[in-house]
Design a protein around this motif. Structure first.
Motif, short mmCIF file in Angstrom:
data_model
loop_
_atom_site.label_atom_id
_atom_site.label_comp_id
_atom_site.label_asym_id
_atom_site.label_seq_id
_atom_site.Cartn_x
_atom_site.Cartn_y
_atom_site.Cartn_z
N UNK A 122 34.66 -5.59 70.23
CA UNK A 122 33.95 -4.31 70.18
C UNK A 122 34.87 -3.11 69.97
N UNK A 123 35.98 -3.31 69.29
CA UNK A 123 36.90 -2.20 69.03
C UNK A 123 36.32 -1.25 67.98
N UNK A 124 35.55 -1.78 67.06
CA UNK A 124 35.00 -0.93 66.00
C UNK A 124 34.10 0.17 66.55
N UNK B 117 40.48 6.15 72.22
CA UNK B 117 41.56 5.70 73.11
C UNK B 117 41.75 4.19 72.99
N UNK B 118 40.66 3.43 72.94
CA UNK B 118 40.75 1.98 72.80
C UNK B 118 41.38 1.62 71.46
N UNK B 119 40.97 2.30 70.40
CA UNK B 119 41.56 2.05 69.08
C UNK B 119 43.05 2.36 69.07
N UNK B 120 43.45 3.43 69.77
CA UNK B 120 44.87 3.78 69.84
C UNK B 120 45.65 2.71 70.59
N UNK B 121 45.08 2.20 71.68
CA UNK B 121 45.75 1.15 72.46
C UNK B 121 45.94 -0.11 71.61
N UNK B 122 44.92 -0.48 70.85
CA UNK B 122 45.02 -1.65 69.97
C UNK B 122 46.09 -1.41 68.90
N UNK B 123 46.11 -0.24 68.31
CA UNK B 123 47.14 0.08 67.30
C UNK B 123 48.53 0.07 67.90
#
Length: 87
Positions: free
Chosen positions: A46-48, A53-59
């Protein structure tokens, strides 16, 4: 649709493993694996649809992985300069 895509890509992976592409085998296999992993991260994790903030952590996690792989590869690439038997 996402599940169907992953199943099809698994079939493609199995088929490509039987085809001799020479030195391109590893690149094709990695491209398929990266595509499948991206789909899993974006949809099943569910990152999309999550916050920035979640997208930044994944990156940041992907950047950290690439940094560690690059540091490891520089060690492997430069072993011959130090007289250490390498590949």
């Amino acid at each position: 649709l996402v599940f169907f895509t992953l199943i099809v890509m698994t079939w493609v992976t199995a088929y490509i493993s039987t085809v001799d592409l020479g030195k391109w085998n590893i690149f094709v296999a990695l491209a398929i694996a990266i595509f499948k992993a991206s789909i899993v991260v974006l949809f099943f994790m569910h990152v999309r649809y999550s916050s920035r903030m979640t997208k930044m952590i994944v990156c940041c996690g992907i950047f950290w992985l690439l940094l560690l792989l690059f540091i490891t590869m520089t060690d492997i690439w430069t072993r011959s300069w130090m007289g250490v038997p390498g590949r």
